[in-house]
Design a protein around this motif. Sequence first.
Motif, PDB file in Angstrom:
ATOM      1  N   TRP A 105       0.788  -1.164  -0.250  1.00  0.00           N
ATOM      2  CA  TRP A 105      -0.047   0.156   0.015  1.00  0.00           C
ATOM      3  C   TRP A 105       1.167   1.251   0.525  1.00  0.00           C
ATOM      4  O   TRP A 105       0.866   2.248  -0.751  1.00  0.00           O
ATOM      5  CB  TRP A 105      -0.796  -0.076   1.070  1.00  0.00           C
ATOM      6  N   LYS A 106       2.137   1.207   0.283  1.00  0.00           N
ATOM      7  CA  LYS A 106       2.920   2.375   0.767  1.00  0.00           C
ATOM      8  C   LYS A 106       3.546   2.697   0.059  1.00  0.00           C
ATOM      9  O   LYS A 106       3.486   3.932  -0.709  1.00  0.00           O
ATOM     10  CB  LYS A 106       4.070   1.584   2.076  1.00  0.00           C
ATOM     11  N   GLU A 107       3.582   1.929  -1.370  1.00  0.00           N
ATOM     12  CA  GLU A 107       4.539   1.730  -2.514  1.00  0.00           C
ATOM     13  C   GLU A 107       2.908   2.715  -3.696  1.00  0.00           C
ATOM     14  O   GLU A 107       3.404   3.161  -3.916  1.00  0.00           O
ATOM     15  CB  GLU A 107       4.651   0.891  -3.376  1.00  0.00           C
ATOM     16  N   ARG A 108       1.793   1.796  -3.600  1.00  0.00           N
ATOM     17  CA  ARG A 108       0.842   1.885  -4.410  1.00  0.00           C
ATOM     18  C   ARG A 108       0.314   3.515  -3.866  1.00  0.00           C
ATOM     19  O   ARG A 108       0.180   4.006  -4.940  1.00  0.00           O
ATOM     20  CB  ARG A 108      -0.795   0.805  -4.019  1.00  0.00           C
ATOM     21  N   LEU A 109       0.268   4.098  -2.977  1.00  0.00           N
ATOM     22  CA  LEU A 109      -0.101   4.995  -3.061  1.00  0.00           C
ATOM     23  C   LEU A 109       1.176   6.192  -2.525  1.00  0.00           C
ATOM     24  O   LEU A 109       0.818   7.207  -3.365  1.00  0.00           O
ATOM     25  CB  LEU A 109      -0.578   5.755  -1.331  1.00  0.00           C
ATOM     26  N   ASN A 110       2.743   5.922  -3.109  1.00  0.00           N
ATOM     27  CA  ASN A 110       3.834   6.607  -3.651  1.00  0.00           C
ATOM     28  C   ASN A 110       3.675   7.919  -2.553  1.00  0.00           C
ATOM     29  O   ASN A 110       3.696   9.371  -2.552  1.00  0.00           O
ATOM     30  CB  ASN A 110       3.085   7.972  -4.387  1.00  0.00           C
ATOM     31  N   ILE A 111       3.924   6.902  -1.180  1.00  0.00           N
ATOM     32  CA  ILE A 111       4.395   8.426   0.422  1.00  0.00           C
ATOM     33  C   ILE A 111       5.503   7.978   1.221  1.00  0.00           C
ATOM     34  O   ILE A 111       5.817   6.775   0.469  1.00  0.00           O
ATOM     35  CB  ILE A 111       2.736   8.005   1.009  1.00  0.00           C
ATOM     36  N   ALA A 112       6.132   8.828   1.699  1.00  0.00           N
ATOM     37  CA  ALA A 112       7.050   9.110   2.124  1.00  0.00           C
ATOM     38  C   ALA A 112       6.897   7.963   3.574  1.00  0.00           C
ATOM     39  O   ALA A 112       7.814   7.187   4.566  1.00  0.00           O
ATOM     40  CB  ALA A 112       8.074   9.136   2.364  1.00  0.00           C
ATOM     41  N   ILE A 113       5.383   8.366   4.527  1.00  0.00           N
ATOM     42  CA  ILE A 113       5.345   7.866   5.219  1.00  0.00           C
ATOM     43  C   ILE A 113       4.681   6.823   5.628  1.00  0.00           C
ATOM     44  O   ILE A 113       3.646   6.836   5.047  1.00  0.00           O
ATOM     45  CB  ILE A 113       4.617   9.680   6.243  1.00  0.00           C
ATOM     46  N   THR A 114       4.636   6.378   6.829  1.00  0.00           N
ATOM     47  CA  THR A 114       3.368   5.776   7.418  1.00  0.00           C
ATOM     48  C   THR A 114       2.447   5.697   8.644  1.00  0.00           C
ATOM     49  O   THR A 114       1.614   5.084   9.580  1.00  0.00           O
ATOM     50  CB  THR A 114       3.911   3.905   7.738  1.00  0.00           C
ATOM     51  N   ASP A 115       2.537   6.758   9.445  1.00  0.00           N
ATOM     52  CA  ASP A 115       1.792   7.752  10.298  1.00  0.00           C
ATOM     53  C   ASP A 115       1.284   8.734  10.283  1.00  0.00           C
ATOM     54  O   ASP A 115       0.322   8.395   8.695  1.00  0.00           O
ATOM     55  CB  ASP A 115       2.895   7.466  11.677  1.00  0.00           C
ATOM     56  N   GLY A 135      -6.705   8.265  -6.642  1.00  0.00           N
ATOM     57  CA  GLY A 135      -7.101   7.014  -6.447  1.00  0.00           C
ATOM     58  C   GLY A 135      -6.750   6.289  -5.242  1.00  0.00           C
ATOM     59  O   GLY A 135      -7.422   4.980  -5.332  1.00  0.00           O
ATOM     60  N   GLU A 136      -5.257   5.564  -5.321  1.00  0.00           N
ATOM     61  CA  GLU A 136      -5.246   4.232  -4.357  1.00  0.00           C
ATOM     62  C   GLU A 136      -5.848   5.397  -3.582  1.00  0.00           C
ATOM     63  O   GLU A 136      -5.941   4.518  -1.809  1.00  0.00           O
ATOM     64  CB  GLU A 136      -3.456   4.278  -4.172  1.00  0.00           C
ATOM     65  N   LEU A 137      -5.323   6.449  -2.282  1.00  0.00           N
ATOM     66  CA  LEU A 137      -5.881   6.743  -1.540  1.00  0.00           C
ATOM     67  C   LEU A 137      -7.428   6.650  -1.197  1.00  0.00           C
ATOM     68  O   LEU A 137      -7.847   6.357   0.111  1.00  0.00           O
ATOM     69  CB  LEU A 137      -5.917   8.891  -1.157  1.00  0.00           C
ATOM     70  N   HIS A 138      -8.024   6.546  -2.273  1.00  0.00           N
ATOM     71  CA  HIS A 138      -9.766   5.966  -1.715  1.00  0.00           C
ATOM     72  C   HIS A 138      -9.796   4.687  -1.817  1.00  0.00           C
ATOM     73  O   HIS A 138     -10.378   4.439  -1.284  1.00  0.00           O
ATOM     74  CB  HIS A 138     -10.366   6.746  -3.144  1.00  0.00           C
ATOM     75  N   HIS A 139      -8.632   4.001  -2.803  1.00  0.00           N
ATOM     76  CA  HIS A 139      -8.858   2.936  -2.083  1.00  0.00           C
ATOM     77  C   HIS A 139      -8.802   1.963  -0.962  1.00  0.00           C
ATOM     78  O   HIS A 139      -9.378   0.995  -1.006  1.00  0.00           O
ATOM     79  CB  HIS A 139      -8.046   2.201  -3.795  1.00  0.00           C
ATOM     80  N   TYR A 140      -7.849   2.402  -0.699  1.00  0.00           N
ATOM     81  CA  TYR A 140      -7.226   2.462   0.548  1.00  0.00           C
ATOM     82  C   TYR A 140      -8.585   2.771   2.189  1.00  0.00           C
ATOM     83  O   TYR A 140      -8.802   1.749   2.776  1.00  0.00           O
ATOM     84  CB  TYR A 140      -5.780   3.335   1.449  1.00  0.00           C
ATOM     85  N   ARG A 141      -8.999   4.198   2.040  1.00  0.00           N
ATOM     86  CA  ARG A 141     -10.048   4.022   2.497  1.00  0.00           C
ATOM     87  C   ARG A 141     -11.246   2.883   2.529  1.00  0.00           C
ATOM     88  O   ARG A 141     -12.179   3.469   3.482  1.00  0.00           O
ATOM     89  CB  ARG A 141     -10.009   5.489   2.413  1.00  0.00           C
ATOM     90  N   ASN A 142     -11.324   3.410   1.483  1.00  0.00           N
ATOM     91  CA  ASN A 142     -12.436   2.187   1.066  1.00  0.00           C
ATOM     92  C   ASN A 142     -12.003   0.616   1.913  1.00  0.00           C
ATOM     93  O   ASN A 142     -13.437  -0.410   2.794  1.00  0.00           O
ATOM     94  CB  ASN A 142     -12.751   1.900  -0.220  1.00  0.00           C
ATOM     95  N   ALA A 143     -11.106   0.152   0.612  1.00  0.00           N
ATOM     96  CA  ALA A 143     -11.033  -0.993   1.948  1.00  0.00           C
ATOM     97  C   ALA A 143     -10.797  -0.734   3.674  1.00  0.00           C
ATOM     98  O   ALA A 143     -11.351  -1.798   4.084  1.00  0.00           O
ATOM     99  CB  ALA A 143      -9.741  -2.072   1.651  1.00  0.00           C
ATOM    100  N   VAL A 144     -10.639   0.192   4.369  1.00  0.00           N
ATOM    101  CA  VAL A 144     -10.562   0.205   5.839  1.00  0.00           C
ATOM    102  C   VAL A 144     -11.754   0.144   6.498  1.00  0.00           C
ATOM    103  O   VAL A 144     -12.032  -0.546   6.905  1.00  0.00           O
ATOM    104  CB  VAL A 144      -8.742   1.891   6.262  1.00  0.00           C
TER     105      VAL A 144
END
Length: 231
Positions: A105-115, A135-144
Amino acid sequence: MKYFGNGLSEQHKELNHMIRKAAQLERSKALFLEIHAKLHLSNVSNTEKNEVDDLLCDLDRNEYAIMPTSKDETIAWVLWHIARLEDLTMNILVAQKEQIFNQEWKERLNIAITDTGNALSDDEIMELSRDINIGELHHYRNAVGRRTREIVNALNAVDLKRKVRLADLDIILWAGGVTQQENSKWLLDFWGKKDVAGLLLMPPTRDVMLHLNDCCKWKEYIRTKKKFYRC
């Protein structure tokens, strides 16, 4: 000023009143899920189009990364923040299982942080907001959101009064869900004083209501003003 969620505060107060009463278990779970559905895109709960759909359906990419005033964050930061809070608390603290977020998910979201982003500076918020894959941010929040609904459906009356385990708070710290910074690490103390019912009443509900109200306010500001603090 109210920009989002008319009636949700009243529903939340009702939930708060009944959630620890064993005789009200099924009613409490149903009310939680009703509130929760209104705080996520409608496809998370397969319900009718709602205010979150209206908020996000026509946002341009640049609008996610505008900080309207010096007192504000960005819409992208809010969506990341509330998704991380819900993921960490519902999966690790309530379900006592692994969070959804991982290296993939970190790679899909293209982010450096995890917190959760609580301690980010304005510069860091802007960097996150510009770089994150929306787009991946929406997918992540939907999955959550979908996972939360599964977790809540499986809870029993004893679960709701169960206290947060210190070992699970350590897991969050070890996994990078919070940092050692004061503005981040305080979350562990806050969550550590809660039972499961208390967690349901804050990160996936009350806190989200407040943040989405901000997002609706910012969207209006962005579309009616010409000057912004950061963009």
